[in-house]
Design a protein around this motif. Structure first.
Motif, short mmCIF file in Angstrom:
data_model
loop_
_atom_site.label_atom_id
_atom_site.label_comp_id
_atom_site.label_asym_id
_atom_site.label_seq_id
_atom_site.Cartn_x
_atom_site.Cartn_y
_atom_site.Cartn_z
N THR A 1 4.70 -5.58 -1.29
CA THR A 1 4.77 -4.85 -0.03
C THR A 1 3.45 -5.01 0.71
OG1 THR A 1 4.07 -2.83 -1.15
CG2 THR A 1 6.44 -3.15 -0.83
N CYS B 1 1.43 6.30 0.22
CA CYS B 1 2.62 5.54 -0.14
C CYS B 1 2.26 4.53 -1.23
CB CYS B 1 3.24 4.84 1.07
SG CYS B 1 2.33 3.42 1.67
N SER C 1 -3.36 4.07 3.63
CA SER C 1 -1.96 4.45 3.44
C SER C 1 -1.59 4.45 1.96
CB SER C 1 -1.03 3.52 4.23
OG SER C 1 -0.98 2.25 3.63
N SER C 2 -2.34 3.72 1.13
CA SER C 2 -2.04 3.68 -0.31
C SER C 2 -2.18 5.05 -0.94
CB SER C 2 -2.97 2.70 -1.02
OG SER C 2 -2.70 1.40 -0.62
N HIS D 1 2.56 0.98 -3.19
CA HIS D 1 2.91 -0.42 -2.99
C HIS D 1 3.80 -0.89 -4.14
CE1 HIS D 1 0.69 -1.47 0.59
NE2 HIS D 1 -0.25 -0.65 0.16
N GLY E 1 0.84 -3.36 4.04
CA GLY E 1 0.52 -2.42 5.11
C GLY E 1 0.64 -3.10 6.47
N THR F 1 7.62 -1.73 3.42
CA THR F 1 7.48 -0.65 2.45
C THR F 1 8.21 -0.88 1.13
OG1 THR F 1 9.35 0.47 3.51
CG2 THR F 1 7.13 1.08 4.26
N THR F 2 9.15 -1.83 1.10
CA THR F 2 9.87 -2.12 -0.14
C THR F 2 10.33 -3.58 -0.14
OG1 THR F 2 11.59 -1.33 -1.66
CG2 THR F 2 12.13 -1.35 0.71
N SER G 1 11.33 -1.92 5.90
CA SER G 1 10.14 -1.64 6.69
C SER G 1 10.09 -0.20 7.19
CB SER G 1 10.10 -2.60 7.88
OG SER G 1 9.07 -2.27 8.79
N ALA G 2 8.89 0.23 7.54
CA ALA G 2 8.69 1.53 8.17
C ALA G 2 9.30 1.56 9.57
CB ALA G 2 7.20 1.86 8.24
#
Length: 137
Positions: free
Chosen positions: A83, A67, A63-64, A69, A85, A111-112, A126-127
């Motif tokens: 952050t 998106c 995922s990096s 980190h 995963g 996510t943040t 969060s996602a």
């Protein structure tokens, strides 16, 4: 600054840098590589690592690619939040040996993150589309 000239710089990571920030006393900077390595660098001795942490187990390297980190320091510069995963994110004691602190769980990846400017309170987003405000007192 108005001249737009570089003051200093150095090779910092073997991977893309996802997040960077000044230390609390502005004599160091923190960088987070997309591989999950966090490094604190001295601004007095450019290129010298003052502290490091490997949080790659919290970073989904797949995922990096899509998106970025992030990390955040508390007001005193003693705790660093990154952050993840995963559904929980790590909290590290800077230049200390405290391990094992993590945020409360979300239903999806964190996510943040951010810290309150003066209080021992942090935020996680969060996602799963949720925000949490958490006190560490």
């Amino acid at each position: 600054m108005s001249a737009g000239l570089q003051i200093t710089g150095w090779p910092a990571h073997d991977s893309a840098i996802s997040s960077i920030l000044f230390g609390p006393d502005e004599t160091s900077i923190f960088s987070l590589g997309s591989d999950g390595k966090i490094l604190e660098w001295s601004l007095h001795n450019q290129g010298q690592v003052l502290w490091s942490k490997d949080c790659s187990r919290f970073c989904d390297l797949e995922s990096s690619k899509h998106c970025r980190h992030e990390m955040a320091l508390d007001a005193n510069g003693r705790r660093l939040l990154a952050t993840s995963g995963l559904v929980r994110a790590p909290i590290y004691q800077v230049r200390g040996h405290m391990n094992g602190l993590r945020t409360l769980a979300h239903a999806a990846a964190i996510t943040t993150v951010d810290w309150h400017p003066t209080l021992p309170i942090f935020l996680t987003g969060s996602a799963d589309n949720s925000v949490r405000v958490t006190s560490i007192l």
